[in-house]
Scaffold this motif. Structure first.
Motif, PDB file in Angstrom:
ATOM      1  N   VAL A  46      -4.280 -14.023  53.354  1.00  0.00           N
ATOM      2  CA  VAL A  46      -5.258 -13.584  54.223  1.00  0.00           C
ATOM      3  C   VAL A  46      -5.006 -12.774  55.186  1.00  0.00           C
ATOM      4  O   VAL A  46      -4.089 -13.206  55.901  1.00  0.00           O
ATOM      5  CB  VAL A  46      -6.259 -14.849  54.562  1.00  0.00           C
ATOM      6  N   VAL A  47      -5.793 -11.701  55.274  1.00  0.00           N
ATOM      7  CA  VAL A  47      -5.444 -11.038  56.710  1.00  0.00           C
ATOM      8  C   VAL A  47      -6.793 -11.140  57.425  1.00  0.00           C
ATOM      9  O   VAL A  47      -7.978 -10.822  57.085  1.00  0.00           O
ATOM     10  CB  VAL A  47      -5.376  -9.432  56.388  1.00  0.00           C
ATOM     11  N   PRO A  71      -0.627 -17.734  53.037  1.00  0.00           N
ATOM     12  CA  PRO A  71      -0.006 -17.256  54.003  1.00  0.00           C
ATOM     13  C   PRO A  71      -1.125 -16.617  54.887  1.00  0.00           C
ATOM     14  O   PRO A  71      -1.938 -15.761  54.118  1.00  0.00           O
ATOM     15  CB  PRO A  71       1.149 -16.189  53.696  1.00  0.00           C
ATOM     16  N   LEU A  72      -1.312 -16.546  56.147  1.00  0.00           N
ATOM     17  CA  LEU A  72      -2.153 -15.798  57.004  1.00  0.00           C
ATOM     18  C   LEU A  72      -1.305 -14.796  57.827  1.00  0.00           C
ATOM     19  O   LEU A  72      -0.451 -14.918  58.304  1.00  0.00           O
ATOM     20  CB  LEU A  72      -2.887 -16.825  57.972  1.00  0.00           C
ATOM     21  N   PHE A  73      -2.003 -13.508  57.729  1.00  0.00           N
ATOM     22  CA  PHE A  73      -1.611 -12.455  58.695  1.00  0.00           C
ATOM     23  C   PHE A  73      -2.605 -12.094  59.457  1.00  0.00           C
ATOM     24  O   PHE A  73      -3.883 -11.516  59.214  1.00  0.00           O
ATOM     25  CB  PHE A  73      -1.102 -11.263  57.533  1.00  0.00           C
ATOM     26  N   HIS A  83       3.401 -20.666  69.112  1.00  0.00           N
ATOM     27  CA  HIS A  83       2.932 -20.353  67.509  1.00  0.00           C
ATOM     28  C   HIS A  83       2.192 -21.449  67.109  1.00  0.00           C
ATOM     29  O   HIS A  83       2.791 -22.728  67.142  1.00  0.00           O
ATOM     30  CB  HIS A  83       4.261 -20.192  66.785  1.00  0.00           C
ATOM     31  N   PRO A  84       1.231 -21.390  65.997  1.00  0.00           N
ATOM     32  CA  PRO A  84       0.452 -22.362  65.799  1.00  0.00           C
ATOM     33  C   PRO A  84       1.215 -23.295  64.672  1.00  0.00           C
ATOM     34  O   PRO A  84       2.141 -22.534  63.936  1.00  0.00           O
ATOM     35  CB  PRO A  84      -0.815 -21.782  65.053  1.00  0.00           C
ATOM     36  N   LYS A  85       0.582 -24.354  64.496  1.00  0.00           N
ATOM     37  CA  LYS A  85       1.377 -25.258  63.411  1.00  0.00           C
ATOM     38  C   LYS A  85       1.140 -24.567  62.016  1.00  0.00           C
ATOM     39  O   LYS A  85       0.037 -23.801  61.699  1.00  0.00           O
ATOM     40  CB  LYS A  85       0.481 -26.572  63.318  1.00  0.00           C
ATOM     41  N   GLU A  86       2.035 -24.840  61.104  1.00  0.00           N
ATOM     42  CA  GLU A  86       1.956 -24.331  59.631  1.00  0.00           C
ATOM     43  C   GLU A  86       2.374 -25.435  58.708  1.00  0.00           C
ATOM     44  O   GLU A  86       2.691 -26.628  59.275  1.00  0.00           O
ATOM     45  CB  GLU A  86       3.184 -23.135  59.447  1.00  0.00           C
ATOM     46  N   ASN A  87       2.350 -25.104  57.386  1.00  0.00           N
ATOM     47  CA  ASN A  87       2.591 -26.219  56.565  1.00  0.00           C
ATOM     48  C   ASN A  87       3.373 -25.524  55.580  1.00  0.00           C
ATOM     49  O   ASN A  87       3.693 -24.357  55.399  1.00  0.00           O
ATOM     50  CB  ASN A  87       1.477 -27.009  56.107  1.00  0.00           C
ATOM     51  N   ASP A  88       3.636 -26.040  54.403  1.00  0.00           N
ATOM     52  CA  ASP A  88       4.468 -25.623  53.337  1.00  0.00           C
ATOM     53  C   ASP A  88       3.644 -24.592  52.411  1.00  0.00           C
ATOM     54  O   ASP A  88       4.222 -23.807  51.820  1.00  0.00           O
ATOM     55  CB  ASP A  88       5.151 -26.774  52.219  1.00  0.00           C
ATOM     56  N   LYS A  89       2.420 -24.362  52.380  1.00  0.00           N
ATOM     57  CA  LYS A  89       1.654 -23.419  51.840  1.00  0.00           C
ATOM     58  C   LYS A  89       1.233 -22.449  52.962  1.00  0.00           C
ATOM     59  O   LYS A  89       0.825 -21.323  52.783  1.00  0.00           O
ATOM     60  CB  LYS A  89       0.700 -23.976  51.264  1.00  0.00           C
ATOM     61  N   ILE A  92       1.454 -18.495  59.160  1.00  0.00           N
ATOM     62  CA  ILE A  92       1.142 -17.545  59.899  1.00  0.00           C
ATOM     63  C   ILE A  92       1.992 -16.308  60.583  1.00  0.00           C
ATOM     64  O   ILE A  92       3.036 -16.917  61.370  1.00  0.00           O
ATOM     65  CB  ILE A  92       0.244 -18.357  61.209  1.00  0.00           C
ATOM     66  N   THR A  93       1.549 -15.424  60.339  1.00  0.00           N
ATOM     67  CA  THR A  93       2.359 -14.311  60.754  1.00  0.00           C
ATOM     68  C   THR A  93       1.387 -13.228  61.631  1.00  0.00           C
ATOM     69  O   THR A  93       0.336 -12.862  61.280  1.00  0.00           O
ATOM     70  CB  THR A  93       2.936 -13.312  59.625  1.00  0.00           C
ATOM     71  N   PHE A  94       1.913 -13.132  62.875  1.00  0.00           N
ATOM     72  CA  PHE A  94       1.255 -12.265  63.776  1.00  0.00           C
ATOM     73  C   PHE A  94       1.559 -10.923  63.547  1.00  0.00           C
ATOM     74  O   PHE A  94       2.966 -10.654  63.733  1.00  0.00           O
ATOM     75  CB  PHE A  94       1.252 -12.738  65.247  1.00  0.00           C
ATOM     76  N   VAL A  95       0.857  -9.831  63.228  1.00  0.00           N
ATOM     77  CA  VAL A  95       1.040  -8.372  62.904  1.00  0.00           C
ATOM     78  C   VAL A  95       0.646  -7.746  64.209  1.00  0.00           C
ATOM     79  O   VAL A  95      -0.600  -7.503  64.262  1.00  0.00           O
ATOM     80  CB  VAL A  95       0.484  -7.960  61.682  1.00  0.00           C
TER      81      VAL A  95
END
Length: 180
Positions: A46-47, A71-73, A83-89, A92-95
């Protein structure tokens, strides 16, 4: 290769949020069915823009219960200090390098699955740059009268569309278009 799908829900009169910037009245009619669930299940990345990303009060909540566990972009001028919390799936990448970079990175991450673009401004940028393959427009049964328009800043851009399919639920209609 992944298709780029700009997906939004809008009111019958073309608004993607109300005068307070809220989406809640639009999502009140959202009823996923097998076809909608299949499309969501075929999403590999997702972007979205920073405004869409921060529309939730707690950005850590994406890792716990966001509908797209992929993954979120996030397109932004400045990444957040924390940086926000993530999980194995869900990562979050800030572009910060613009829409082309965000789409390129997300496509690489999505693999054979679709890439979904969310947010009015981000979607408009992707459409203007010629990066959108399909539009998915869900129409909520409400007239808002004001708010943010779905296609507000497309200037003189003229794009031909071809209807691919429609999906009807008990409360709303989704129309899928191929960008010609």
């Amino acid at each position: 290769m992944a298709k780029v799908v700009w997906g939004m829900i809008m009111s019958v009169d073309g608004f993607v949020n109300d005068r307070q910037g809220s989406l809640s009245k639009l999502y009140a009619s959202f009823e996923p069915n097998d076809e909608i669930n299949a499309a969501m299940g075929n999403t590999g990345a997702v972007v979205m823009g920073r405004n869409s990303f921060e529309s939730t009060e707690d950005t850590d909540a994406y890792a716990d219960n966001y509908e797209f566990q992929v993954p979120l972009f996030v397109l932004t001028h400045q990444p957040p200090a924390r940086h926000p919390k993530e999980n194995d799936k869900l990562t979050i990448t800030f572009v910060t390098e613009g829409i082309e970079s965000a789409i390129h990175q997300a496509k690489a991450s999505a693999g054979e699955k679709d890439l979904v673009v969310l947010g009015a401004s981000t979607g408009q940028q992707a459409l203007k740059a010629g990066l959108v393959d399909e539009l998915q427009i869900a129409i909520a049964p409400i007239l808002l009268g004001t708010g943010l328009r779905f296609f507000e800043h497309l200037d003189d851009l003229e794009i031909e569309l071809e209807k691919i399919k429609t999906i009807e639920t008990g409360r709303q209609v989704e129309i899928w278009y191929k960008v010609i």
